[in-house]
Every structure is written in structure tokens, then in C-alpha cells.
Scaffold this motif. Structure first.
Motif, PDB file in Angstrom:
ATOM      1  N   VAL A  39     -13.210  -4.641  -2.925  1.00 63.01           N
ATOM      2  CA  VAL A  39     -12.715  -5.341  -1.729  1.00 63.01           C
ATOM      3  C   VAL A  39     -11.185  -5.394  -1.776  1.00 63.01           C
ATOM      4  O   VAL A  39     -10.507  -5.165  -0.771  1.00 63.01           O
ATOM      5  N   ALA A  40     -10.663  -5.634  -2.968  1.00 60.28           N
ATOM      6  CA  ALA A  40      -9.224  -5.850  -3.131  1.00 60.28           C
ATOM      7  C   ALA A  40      -8.378  -4.628  -2.794  1.00 60.28           C
ATOM      8  O   ALA A  40      -7.211  -4.771  -2.416  1.00 60.28           O
ATOM      9  N   ILE A  41      -8.918  -3.423  -2.914  1.00 61.76           N
ATOM     10  CA  ILE A  41      -8.048  -2.264  -2.662  1.00 61.76           C
ATOM     11  C   ILE A  41      -8.091  -1.796  -1.208  1.00 61.76           C
ATOM     12  O   ILE A  41      -7.266  -0.991  -0.791  1.00 61.76           O
ATOM     13  N   PHE A  42      -9.072  -2.294  -0.434  1.00 60.33           N
ATOM     14  CA  PHE A  42      -9.120  -1.907   0.976  1.00 60.33           C
ATOM     15  C   PHE A  42      -8.299  -2.878   1.812  1.00 60.33           C
ATOM     16  O   PHE A  42      -8.189  -4.057   1.472  1.00 60.33           O
ATOM     17  N   PRO A  43      -7.739  -2.381   2.926  1.00 58.47           N
ATOM     18  CA  PRO A  43      -6.997  -3.305   3.788  1.00 58.47           C
ATOM     19  C   PRO A  43      -7.971  -4.309   4.409  1.00 58.47           C
ATOM     20  O   PRO A  43      -9.123  -3.960   4.663  1.00 58.47           O
ATOM     21  N   PRO A  44      -7.530  -5.554   4.625  1.00 59.98           N
ATOM     22  CA  PRO A  44      -8.471  -6.582   5.070  1.00 59.98           C
ATOM     23  C   PRO A  44      -9.003  -6.382   6.490  1.00 59.98           C
ATOM     24  O   PRO A  44     -10.105  -6.804   6.794  1.00 59.98           O
ATOM     25  N   ASP A  45      -8.240  -5.714   7.365  1.00 59.42           N
ATOM     26  CA  ASP A  45      -8.767  -5.714   8.733  1.00 59.42           C
ATOM     27  C   ASP A  45      -9.711  -4.537   8.984  1.00 59.42           C
ATOM     28  O   ASP A  45      -9.482  -3.412   8.580  1.00 59.42           O
ATOM     29  N   MET A  46     -10.791  -4.861   9.669  1.00 60.52           N
ATOM     30  CA  MET A  46     -11.932  -3.960   9.817  1.00 60.52           C
ATOM     31  C   MET A  46     -11.592  -2.686  10.592  1.00 60.52           C
ATOM     32  O   MET A  46     -12.188  -1.645  10.365  1.00 60.52           O
ATOM     33  N   SER A  47     -10.604  -2.761  11.496  1.00 59.04           N
ATOM     34  CA  SER A  47     -10.314  -1.567  12.281  1.00 59.04           C
ATOM     35  C   SER A  47      -9.750  -0.460  11.394  1.00 59.04           C
ATOM     36  O   SER A  47     -10.032   0.723  11.602  1.00 59.04           O
ATOM     37  N   ARG A  48      -9.004  -0.865  10.371  1.00 63.51           N
ATOM     38  CA  ARG A  48      -8.506   0.164   9.444  1.00 63.51           C
ATOM     39  C   ARG A  48      -9.618   0.681   8.552  1.00 63.51           C
ATOM     40  O   ARG A  48      -9.654   1.852   8.211  1.00 63.51           O
ATOM     41  N   LEU A  49     -10.537  -0.225   8.204  1.00 67.14           N
ATOM     42  CA  LEU A  49     -11.695   0.225   7.429  1.00 67.14           C
ATOM     43  C   LEU A  49     -12.479   1.250   8.228  1.00 67.14           C
ATOM     44  O   LEU A  49     -12.945   2.255   7.715  1.00 67.14           O
ATOM     45  N   GLN A  50     -12.616   0.974   9.510  1.00 69.02           N
ATOM     46  CA  GLN A  50     -13.330   1.895  10.384  1.00 69.02           C
ATOM     47  C   GLN A  50     -12.641   3.245  10.389  1.00 69.02           C
ATOM     48  O   GLN A  50     -13.280   4.284  10.366  1.00 69.02           O
ATOM     49  N   GLY A  51     -11.299   3.179  10.404  1.00 69.28           N
ATOM     50  CA  GLY A  51     -10.523   4.416  10.342  1.00 69.28           C
ATOM     51  C   GLY A  51     -10.868   5.203   9.099  1.00 69.28           C
ATOM     52  O   GLY A  51     -11.053   6.416   9.159  1.00 69.28           O
ATOM     53  N   HIS A  52     -11.028   4.524   7.987  1.00 67.88           N
ATOM     54  CA  HIS A  52     -11.326   5.221   6.744  1.00 67.88           C
ATOM     55  C   HIS A  52     -12.670   5.922   6.796  1.00 67.88           C
ATOM     56  O   HIS A  52     -12.789   7.115   6.548  1.00 67.88           O
ATOM     57  N   PHE A  53     -13.678   5.170   7.153  1.00 68.87           N
ATOM     58  CA  PHE A  53     -15.015   5.745   7.153  1.00 68.87           C
ATOM     59  C   PHE A  53     -15.125   6.862   8.198  1.00 68.87           C
ATOM     60  O   PHE A  53     -15.612   7.949   7.923  1.00 68.87           O
ATOM     61  N   ALA A  79      -4.666  12.714  -4.376  1.00 66.68           N
ATOM     62  CA  ALA A  79      -3.438  12.156  -4.972  1.00 66.68           C
ATOM     63  C   ALA A  79      -3.066  10.858  -4.251  1.00 66.68           C
ATOM     64  O   ALA A  79      -2.687   9.872  -4.885  1.00 66.68           O
ATOM     65  N   ARG A  80      -3.195  10.841  -2.909  1.00 65.29           N
ATOM     66  CA  ARG A  80      -2.890   9.601  -2.162  1.00 65.29           C
ATOM     67  C   ARG A  80      -3.850   8.488  -2.589  1.00 65.29           C
ATOM     68  O   ARG A  80      -3.455   7.339  -2.723  1.00 65.29           O
ATOM     69  N   HIS A  81      -5.114   8.850  -2.807  1.00 60.73           N
ATOM     70  CA  HIS A  81      -6.091   7.832  -3.228  1.00 60.73           C
ATOM     71  C   HIS A  81      -5.739   7.228  -4.588  1.00 60.73           C
ATOM     72  O   HIS A  81      -5.990   6.057  -4.815  1.00 60.73           O
ATOM     73  N   LEU A  82      -5.150   8.032  -5.450  1.00 62.00           N
ATOM     74  CA  LEU A  82      -4.681   7.475  -6.736  1.00 62.00           C
ATOM     75  C   LEU A  82      -3.660   6.371  -6.435  1.00 62.00           C
ATOM     76  O   LEU A  82      -3.686   5.303  -7.033  1.00 62.00           O
ATOM     77  N   GLY A  83      -2.799   6.654  -5.461  1.00 61.38           N
ATOM     78  CA  GLY A  83      -1.798   5.671  -5.047  1.00 61.38           C
ATOM     79  C   GLY A  83      -2.413   4.411  -4.440  1.00 61.38           C
ATOM     80  O   GLY A  83      -1.841   3.327  -4.548  1.00 61.38           O
ATOM     81  N   TYR A  84      -3.577   4.528  -3.794  1.00 57.13           N
ATOM     82  CA  TYR A  84      -4.246   3.331  -3.234  1.00 57.13           C
ATOM     83  C   TYR A  84      -4.907   2.510  -4.347  1.00 57.13           C
ATOM     84  O   TYR A  84      -5.438   1.447  -4.095  1.00 57.13           O
ATOM     85  N   GLY A  85      -4.941   3.057  -5.546  1.00 58.29           N
ATOM     86  CA  GLY A  85      -5.584   2.341  -6.654  1.00 58.29           C
ATOM     87  C   GLY A  85      -7.016   2.789  -6.905  1.00 58.29           C
ATOM     88  O   GLY A  85      -7.762   2.132  -7.629  1.00 58.29           O
ATOM     89  N   ARG A 148      -8.799  -1.374 -13.166  1.00 57.54           N
ATOM     90  CA  ARG A 148      -7.669  -1.637 -12.305  1.00 57.54           C
ATOM     91  C   ARG A 148      -7.058  -2.951 -12.774  1.00 57.54           C
ATOM     92  O   ARG A 148      -7.731  -3.973 -12.780  1.00 57.54           O
ATOM     93  N   ARG A 149      -5.820  -2.923 -13.173  1.00 52.72           N
ATOM     94  CA  ARG A 149      -5.236  -4.161 -13.711  1.00 52.72           C
ATOM     95  C   ARG A 149      -4.854  -5.126 -12.601  1.00 52.72           C
ATOM     96  O   ARG A 149      -5.049  -6.298 -12.684  1.00 52.72           O
ATOM     97  N   SER A 150      -4.323  -4.573 -11.494  1.00 53.60           N
ATOM     98  CA  SER A 150      -3.953  -5.444 -10.384  1.00 53.60           C
ATOM     99  C   SER A 150      -3.951  -4.599  -9.129  1.00 53.60           C
ATOM    100  O   SER A 150      -4.012  -3.372  -9.203  1.00 53.60           O
ATOM    101  N   ALA A 151      -3.865  -5.225  -7.983  1.00 55.93           N
ATOM    102  CA  ALA A 151      -3.837  -4.470  -6.728  1.00 55.93           C
ATOM    103  C   ALA A 151      -2.600  -3.579  -6.743  1.00 55.93           C
ATOM    104  O   ALA A 151      -1.556  -3.985  -7.274  1.00 55.93           O
ATOM    105  N   PRO A 152      -2.692  -2.362  -6.189  1.00 57.87           N
ATOM    106  CA  PRO A 152      -1.546  -1.457  -6.246  1.00 57.87           C
ATOM    107  C   PRO A 152      -0.405  -1.941  -5.357  1.00 57.87           C
ATOM    108  O   PRO A 152      -0.625  -2.642  -4.401  1.00 57.87           O
TER     109      PRO A 152
END
Ligand code: HEM
Length: 152
Positions: A39-53, A79-85, A148-152
Motif C-alpha cells: 500500500v505504501a509504495i502506491f500513490p494514495p489516490d485511486m485515479s492514479r492506481l487506475q492509470g497503473h492497472f 528501471a523506473r519501477h526500481l525507483g518507485y521502490g 523495503r526500509r522506507s518509502a522511496p
């Protein structure tokens, strides 16, 4: 990717694309039920989650015929996903949740052949992303595996 695999994936996607918003909810319910720490690595708002899926699904379905030719862009995405944590260990649960969600919504369309076709494609995409993540991890000395030690 075999033409029959590509055809099966494209057909399921076309049949289900209209229900993307409902699939998004089901997908994240599955991912977060299995791995609440994500949960912690995804953005909180659902519209962006929708964008991901939606983006992930569309990317897979539209490019299914040329996954091999997409090695470089998929590696960059990894590589970008590594950056998202996102860690190496996170890929299987996300892939499984994707397949389980498609199965839930596809109903009778989810034949063993369709299931195998999607599995092949999701594996190929994940593998290419992980190759990119591995190179980026090497170059940045950022760990690809492990906690994951902390949120990226
Ligand atoms: C089949 C494998 C996957 C595909 C095709 C995929 C696709 C995408 C796409 C297209 C984006 C939009 C941004 C970008 O292109 O960089 C994205 C972002 C993101 N993905 Fe994935 N992804 C996959 C696996 C994963 C996994 C395993 C995780 C870990 C839980 C994950 C977490 C995220 C996060 C946190 C974002 C950033 C969202 C944001 O900040 O808006 N993805 N993904």
C-alpha cells in the motif's frame, strides 16, 4: 510470442476493456490483501492506481505480438519501477493478482488456453522489466531484492 497466444490475449482484452474500473478495484484488493506492505509504495489516490492497472493491461495486450521488440522500453520501465521502490519479490504477487482478476472477469472466456496465453505474456513482460531493474540496481547500487526500509 506465438500468433495464437497473441490472438487469445487481444481477444480477452477487447472483451474486458470496458470493465477496467471494476477490474482495477478487484486487482488492488487482491494485491493489498496478499501484501499490505505494498500500500505504501502506491500513490494514495485511486485515479492514479487506475492509470497503473489500465496502462499495464493495455501495454501488454496491445504489444503482445512484439514483446521481444519491446525489450528496451520494458527494461526502462523496470528501471523506473526500481525507483518507485518495487522489489524483485513483488513481481510474482502482482502478476498473480493480474491473472486472477482477469480470470474473475473473463468468466467462461477464461479457457485453459487463454489462461496459458496470459501467463506467458505476463511472464515475458515481468522478465524484461526485471532485466532492466537489475541493470539499474547494479548501476545505482540500489538493492533490487530484500526488504523495503522506507518509502522511496
Ligand atoms: C507486469 C508487470 C508490470 C507492469 C506491466 C507495470 C506497468 C506500469 C506502468 C505502465 C506504470 C506507469 C508509470 C511508468 O511507466 O513508469 C507503472 C507504475 C507503477 N507501478 Fe507498475 N507495472 C508492473 C509491475 C509492478 C509491480 C510488481 C509493482 C509493485 C508492487 C508495481 C508498482 C508500481 C508503482 C508503485 C507505480 C507508480 C505509480 C505512480 O506513482 O503513479 N508495478 N507500472
Amino acid at each position: 510470442m506465438k500468433p495464437s497466444t497473441a490472438k487469445r490475449v487481444r481477444e480477452t482484452y477487447t472483451a474486458l476493456a470496458d470493465r477496467t474500473p471494476q477490474m482495477v478495484e478487484a486487482f488492488y484488493r487482491r494485491v493489498f490483501a496478499a501484501r499490505p506492505d505494498l500500500v505504501a509504495i502506491f500513490p494514495p489516490d485511486m485515479s492514479r492506481l487506475q492509470g497503473h492497472f489500465g496502462a499495464a493491461l493495455a501495454l501488454i495486450a496491445r504489444n503482445v505480438e512484439r514483446i521481444d521488440a519491446l525489450e528496451q522500453p520494458l527494461m526502462s520501465m523496470g528501471a523506473r519501477h526500481l525507483g518507485y521502490g518495487v522489489k524483485y519479490e513483488d513481481y510474482p504477487i502482482v502478476g498473480e493478482a493480474l491473472l486472477a482478476t482477469l480470470e474473475e472477469f473473463a468468466g467462461v472466456l477464461w479457457t485453459p488456453e487463454v489462461a496459458a496465453a496470459w501467463k506467458d505474456v505476463v511472464s515475458a513482460v515481468s522478465a524484461a522489466m526485471l532485466r532492466g531493474a537489475a541493470v539499474a540496481a547494479w548501476e545505482s547500487e540500489r538493492p533490487l531484492r530484500g526488504q523495503r526500509r522506507s518509502a522511496p
